[in-house]
Design an enzyme around this catalytic site. Structure first.
Site, PDB file in Angstrom:
ATOM      1  N   ASN A  15       0.844  -1.198   0.000  1.00 24.57           N
ATOM      2  CA  ASN A  15       0.000   0.000   0.000  1.00 24.57           C
ATOM      3  C   ASN A  15       0.885   1.256   0.000  1.00 24.57           C
ATOM      4  OD1 ASN A  15       0.914   0.352   2.635  1.00 24.57           O
ATOM      5  ND2 ASN A  15      -1.002  -0.289   3.595  1.00 24.57           N
ATOM      6  N   ASP A 204      -9.138  -9.633  -0.152  1.00 26.99           N
ATOM      7  CA  ASP A 204      -8.378  -8.752   0.736  1.00 26.99           C
ATOM      8  C   ASP A 204      -8.401  -7.309   0.224  1.00 26.99           C
ATOM      9  OD1 ASP A 204      -6.315  -8.434   2.999  1.00 26.99           O
ATOM     10  OD2 ASP A 204      -5.250  -7.612   1.272  1.00 26.99           O
TER      11      ASP A 204
END
Length: 329
Positions: A15, A204
């Site tokens: 991320n 996810d």
């Protein structure tokens, strides 16, 4: 028999804060499990087969992995029933600058061997040799327990996530998210159905969007409750992955993720529930410390019921963790 995988974590695995997505790790875990179980199921003469993922037991993300670290994934077969294989997988992260290694995950996966001639036919599994006598008995108990739990999750299969216009902040409707994906050849095994790891990575991703929308901070996967694969997803299907917040504690969020498959090229089959799971996320500060989570505001009776069920799972897991942490008498 062990299967080993290893690769360096790149920016597209993580991320914006540099933490590797839980889905990336889940995909690697599943790849290692699929290799070792397919290898084992083809170790004797007879019909050739491919091992398909049926279930992943609860897995905790013990410490975050970062860009530049190397993930080492090792898999071992720990039990075989007549038609299924239990694989235990460990994930270590290695900082290649310092040489430091940390255990980040332990996971248990169940696979079933499907015939290459007919993927709807489940074949028999060659027995595994146990190093000690109790292993088989312990494995049988785990097998019976997961079989029971898989049956219990089937009742949820009619439930769907509906969009709500102009939702209020901190409500279930405000953060719920869906992702629609056309299953292509790169998502599939050579035999035309989706790799379990591909589905888990998408699950996810959706759960992460729900968590980020809810608390608007850097979020990471803390754990995943059992993921059940109810049915195979074939090439050419359109899958809808839906996520909704079910429960919040002071520092964690539970998100239910449902995967529905629509066989658009096959008129004979209706849309069906392919997989379901609960993901738990935590919110992190820039320094990597856990932050308080905005409390979820359930509105409908169904949302309130799901909140109470989530609270039950949270308290049960908390008690289990405290029990493990207490010194043994």
């Amino acid at each position: 028999v062990a299967s080993l995988l290893g690769r360096i974590m790149r920016p597209d695995d993580a991320n914006v804060a540099g933490n590797v997505h839980g889905g990336t790790i889940l995909k690697m875990i599943e790849e290692a499990g699929a290799i070792i179980s397919t290898r084992h199921c083809n170790s004797q003469d007879g019909e050739r087969c491919v091992a398909a993922l049926a279930r992943v037991e609860r897995t905790d993300f013990l410490s975050p992995m970062c860009i530049g670290e190397v993930a080492h994934v090792s898999a071992e077969i720990t039990y075989t029933s007549k038609h299924s294989v239990e694989v235990q997988v460990n994930v270590m992260s290695e900082n290649i600058l310092t040489g430091n290694k940390k255990l980040t995950n332990k996971a248990t996966l169940w696979y079933v061997p499907l015939s290459l001639k007919n993927v709807d036919k489940v074949l028999e599994v060659p027995p595994v040799v146990y190093s000690r006598q109790e292993q088989e008995e312990e494995g049988r108990k785990r097998y019976e327990a997961q079989k029971l739990e898989r049956m219990e999750t089937k009742w949820r299969n009619g439930d769907i996530v509906q969009p709500v216009p102009n939702p209020e902040p901190n409500t279930v409707s405000y953060s719920q998210s869906s992702l629609i994906h056309l299953v292509g050849p790169s998502d599939c095994t050579l035999h035309g159905f989706v790799h379990g790891g591909v589905t888990m990575k998408l699950m996810d991703e959706v759960a992460g969007i729900v968590a980020a929308r809810h608390c608007k901070t850097n979020i990471v996967t803390a754990s995943v409750d059992a993921i059940n694969f109810h049915d195979k997803i074939r090439k050419g299907c359109v899958i809808t992955i839906s996520g909704r917040m079910t429960f919040t504690s002071n520092k964690s969020m539970e998100i239910e993720v449902l995967v529905d498959a629509d066989p658009v090229v096959d008129n004979s089959q209706k849309r069906y529930r392919a997989a379901s799971a609960f993901f738990t996320y935590v919110s992190l500060s820039q320094e990597g410390k856990s932050l308080p989570v905005p409390q979820l505001l359930p509105e409908t009776e169904d949302e309130k019921k799901r909140f109470e069920e989530g609270k039950g799972r949270y308290l049960q897991m908390k008690a289990k963790r405290q029990g493990q942490a207490d010194p043994q008498p």
